[in-house]
Design a protein around this motif. Sequence first.
Motif, PDB file in Angstrom:
ATOM      1  N   VAL A 165       0.858  -1.187   0.000  1.00 32.62           N
ATOM      2  CA  VAL A 165       0.000   0.000   0.000  1.00 32.62           C
ATOM      3  C   VAL A 165       0.894   1.237   0.000  1.00 32.62           C
ATOM      4  N   LYS A 166       0.486   2.255  -0.697  1.00 33.87           N
ATOM      5  CA  LYS A 166       1.342   3.430  -0.875  1.00 33.87           C
ATOM      6  C   LYS A 166       1.675   4.119   0.449  1.00 33.87           C
ATOM      7  N   ALA A 167       0.659   4.443   1.245  1.00 33.93           N
ATOM      8  CA  ALA A 167       0.910   5.119   2.529  1.00 33.93           C
ATOM      9  C   ALA A 167      -0.280   4.859   3.454  1.00 33.93           C
ATOM     10  N   TRP A 168      -0.222   3.721   4.167  1.00 33.56           N
ATOM     11  CA  TRP A 168      -1.306   3.381   5.083  1.00 33.56           C
ATOM     12  C   TRP A 168      -1.331   4.353   6.264  1.00 33.56           C
ATOM     13  N   PRO A 169      -2.517   4.803   6.719  1.00 34.33           N
ATOM     14  CA  PRO A 169      -3.871   4.517   6.222  1.00 34.33           C
ATOM     15  C   PRO A 169      -4.400   5.622   5.299  1.00 34.33           C
ATOM     16  N   TYR A 170      -3.510   6.518   4.846  1.00 35.80           N
ATOM     17  CA  TYR A 170      -3.951   7.711   4.111  1.00 35.80           C
ATOM     18  C   TYR A 170      -4.144   7.441   2.614  1.00 35.80           C
ATOM     19  N   ASP A 171      -3.281   6.621   2.046  1.00 32.98           N
ATOM     20  CA  ASP A 171      -3.384   6.298   0.629  1.00 32.98           C
ATOM     21  C   ASP A 171      -3.255   4.783   0.482  1.00 32.98           C
ATOM     22  N   THR A 172      -4.363   4.108   0.252  1.00 32.17           N
ATOM     23  CA  THR A 172      -4.369   2.646   0.226  1.00 32.17           C
ATOM     24  C   THR A 172      -4.259   2.077  -1.191  1.00 32.17           C
ATOM     25  N   SER A 173      -3.824   2.886  -2.129  1.00 33.22           N
ATOM     26  CA  SER A 173      -3.662   2.394  -3.498  1.00 33.22           C
ATOM     27  C   SER A 173      -2.454   1.463  -3.587  1.00 33.22           C
ATOM     28  N   PHE A 174      -2.531   0.499  -4.500  1.00 35.27           N
ATOM     29  CA  PHE A 174      -1.471  -0.498  -4.657  1.00 35.27           C
ATOM     30  C   PHE A 174      -0.183   0.164  -5.157  1.00 35.27           C
ATOM     31  N   SER A 175       0.939  -0.286  -4.571  1.00 37.61           N
ATOM     32  CA  SER A 175       2.233   0.279  -4.958  1.00 37.61           C
ATOM     33  C   SER A 175       3.358  -0.687  -4.596  1.00 37.61           C
ATOM     34  N   LEU A 176       4.374  -0.715  -5.439  1.00 35.98           N
ATOM     35  CA  LEU A 176       5.571  -1.511  -5.165  1.00 35.98           C
ATOM     36  C   LEU A 176       6.749  -0.632  -4.737  1.00 35.98           C
ATOM     37  N   ASP A 177       6.455   0.639  -4.474  1.00 37.13           N
ATOM     38  CA  ASP A 177       7.520   1.588  -4.123  1.00 37.13           C
ATOM     39  C   ASP A 177       8.258   1.169  -2.860  1.00 37.13           C
ATOM     40  N   ASN A 178       7.519   0.686  -1.867  1.00 37.69           N
ATOM     41  CA  ASN A 178       8.155   0.297  -0.597  1.00 37.69           C
ATOM     42  C   ASN A 178       9.124  -0.860  -0.800  1.00 37.69           C
ATOM     43  N   PHE A 179       8.709  -1.859  -1.579  1.00 31.77           N
ATOM     44  CA  PHE A 179       9.588  -2.994  -1.852  1.00 31.77           C
ATOM     45  C   PHE A 179      10.799  -2.564  -2.671  1.00 31.77           C
ATOM     46  N   THR A 180      10.574  -1.721  -3.656  1.00 30.87           N
ATOM     47  CA  THR A 180      11.675  -1.226  -4.492  1.00 30.87           C
ATOM     48  C   THR A 180      12.699  -0.481  -3.652  1.00 30.87           C
ATOM     49  N   SER A 181      12.193   0.302  -2.704  1.00 31.18           N
ATOM     50  CA  SER A 181      13.073   1.077  -1.822  1.00 31.18           C
ATOM     51  C   SER A 181      13.930   0.169  -0.949  1.00 31.18           C
ATOM     52  N   VAL A 182      13.295  -0.858  -0.388  1.00 30.71           N
ATOM     53  CA  VAL A 182      14.029  -1.780   0.493  1.00 30.71           C
ATOM     54  C   VAL A 182      15.030  -2.613  -0.307  1.00 30.71           C
ATOM     55  N   LEU A 183      14.609  -3.100  -1.464  1.00 29.54           N
ATOM     56  CA  LEU A 183      15.503  -3.903  -2.298  1.00 29.54           C
ATOM     57  C   LEU A 183      16.728  -3.114  -2.742  1.00 29.54           C
ATOM     58  N   GLY A 184      16.567  -1.790  -2.869  1.00 24.67           N
ATOM     59  CA  GLY A 184      17.689  -0.947  -3.272  1.00 24.67           C
ATOM     60  C   GLY A 184      18.532  -0.450  -2.114  1.00 24.67           C
ATOM     61  N   ASP A 185      18.144  -0.777  -0.901  1.00 25.99           N
ATOM     62  CA  ASP A 185      18.877  -0.339   0.290  1.00 25.99           C
ATOM     63  C   ASP A 185      19.926  -1.390   0.652  1.00 25.99           C
ATOM     64  N   LYS A 186      21.178  -1.079   0.413  1.00 19.99           N
ATOM     65  CA  LYS A 186      22.250  -2.043   0.649  1.00 19.99           C
ATOM     66  C   LYS A 186      22.382  -2.415   2.131  1.00 19.99           C
ATOM     67  N   SER A 187      22.118  -1.460   3.018  1.00 14.39           N
ATOM     68  CA  SER A 187      22.246  -1.751   4.445  1.00 14.39           C
ATOM     69  C   SER A 187      21.218  -2.787   4.897  1.00 14.39           C
ATOM     70  N   LEU A 188      19.986  -2.689   4.387  1.00 14.42           N
ATOM     71  CA  LEU A 188      18.943  -3.655   4.749  1.00 14.42           C
ATOM     72  C   LEU A 188      19.231  -5.021   4.137  1.00 14.42           C
ATOM     73  N   ASN A 189      19.754  -5.042   2.933  1.00 13.11           N
ATOM     74  CA  ASN A 189      20.116  -6.315   2.301  1.00 13.11           C
ATOM     75  C   ASN A 189      21.268  -6.984   3.047  1.00 13.11           C
ATOM     76  N   ARG A 190      22.196  -6.168   3.551  1.00 11.37           N
ATOM     77  CA  ARG A 190      23.299  -6.728   4.322  1.00 11.37           C
ATOM     78  C   ARG A 190      22.798  -7.335   5.631  1.00 11.37           C
ATOM     79  N   VAL A 191      21.807  -6.687   6.236  1.00  8.15           N
ATOM     80  CA  VAL A 191      21.204  -7.198   7.468  1.00  8.15           C
ATOM     81  C   VAL A 191      20.547  -8.561   7.213  1.00  8.15           C
ATOM     82  N   PHE A 192      19.834  -8.660   6.088  1.00 11.93           N
ATOM     83  CA  PHE A 192      19.198  -9.933   5.738  1.00 11.93           C
ATOM     84  C   PHE A 192      20.249 -11.014   5.502  1.00 11.93           C
TER      85      PHE A 192
END
Length: 542
Positions: free
Chosen positions: A315-342
């Motif tokens: 969801v784009k921005a719960w609970p204010y904008d509930t439209s479908f979005s892959l932005d959050n996943f794209t952001s995390v996948l592009g974050d090297k620090s979070l990928n290193r943690v995983f």
Amino acid sequence: MISRIQNKQVRTVFYSVLIFFCIFIAWPAFTLLKNAFEYRHSFSFVNFNAVFSGGKIWSAFFNSCKVSIISSVITTVFAFVMAYTVTFTNIPSWLKKTFRTLAVFPMLLPTITYGFAIIYSFGKNGLLTKILGFQFFDFYGFYGLIFGYVVYTFPISFTLIKNTMEYIDRRFIVVCRVMGDNSIKTFFTAILGPLAGTIAVSVVQSFFLAFTDFGIPASIGGRYTVISTMLYNTMLGSLPDFHQGAVIALFMLVPSIFSILLLNYLQRFNVRYNKLSNDAIKANPVRDIACSLVSFVVVFAIISIFIVVICSPFVKAWPYDTSFSLDNFTSVLGDKSLNRVFANSLVISLLTAVFGTGLVFASALCCERNKNKLHGTKTLVAIAQVSNAIPGMVLGIAFLLTFRKTPIHNTLIIIVACNLIHFFATPFLMMKGALEKMNASWETTAAVLGDNWIKTVVRIITPNALPTLLEIFVYLFINGMVTVSAIVFIAGAKTMVITTKIQELQHFAKFNEIFILSIYILFTNLILKSVKGIVNIKLNNK
């Protein structure tokens, strides 16, 4: 000659295991005691006076006891009903399988995620609150902790009661009916009576898990202070005090040790049957419907929490904008620090599973497959009981105080070692029980044929122990992925894992990142469980 070689091999394995436990249990325990009683480089009770004189610790302690007792009773009641539903009702088999699967689902996620999921489900702007149009109650603090603890402890309680319930001889139910007992009296005599010890164990075990947990209070505790959050704030707050933290850690051990002693005492009340009967269950639609409804409520509560974890990142921005979005996943996948943690989590969990399985297998072999009964092997059973009584947070503090000035500090080694101690007891007892059931003459026969002990273990015992070894490997890996309380004090910037990263992200209200990292854990564990299921099928077909 062969006997001497076997004894030497067993002794080598036994003393190697013992040295490991001396380094990672005895030494940290001594360091913890030393810090608690040390003041300005001398023995003193000053730290104890400072901790107990203020009254805050007593308030936190009674708060912990209160929520833990209430949640453990609620958990046991619901777990009993669901276990009864899948064991003693005539509902469809596919429904029973669904209940069994969903009941243990929370074990695949870290407890720190539960709190955020509860907020997103039942909070003021939560999914269910919006659907229903009202909020049940304020989920920050007391009620949120109870709800979170029930979700956390339910899988363990359900598994415990269900496993025991399956071994109840149904012929006793038939005898009660023949004697003219009504349904209620039959229930109390033939089902509840034999389960009394297990029910008590469930309450105590659930209390212990809730009392020592850090993840749920860290995410949803609010201003309701419990002893685990007080310990964390004392050690890593704005004014850290390691000496007072050591005192609180020791105090936290008291109810934990009492719980373990009580669990051992309650084992004597377990009922054993020489023969089991699978007589048909008497038809009773009212019973089946009532039990199914209660089980549906429990399953719904579990599903509603974890649906939010899976759906909200899309969801784009719960609970204010509930439209479908892959932005959050794209952001995390592009974050090297979070990928290193995983990546850190995967490596640590894999190392914990590999070395933990080896440690457990070696320890159990010394106890059960030792033909000459090497003196001192019972020490390993005592170590298992000790490690089971140590809360994760206490173990983490002991490791921090012991190894902070050593080369392994701030490395993956210290986290893996901490996990090995924290999760040793259950797999050890599981492996010990499996080895006990194997033919006791295998080593003797192998010795006559000229094989030494190591060859016998590799060629005969290990192939027969593969299903249990696989179960232990998966158990250790999953627990390595979801643990937070044991490693929150020893994970550094370079060795941070997903659970400790989630604990950090909550301070910045980055809930999308929290849920995506939780999804990483969930699907990793689900994949491993699926692989285990496939391997088990192949092993059973051999």
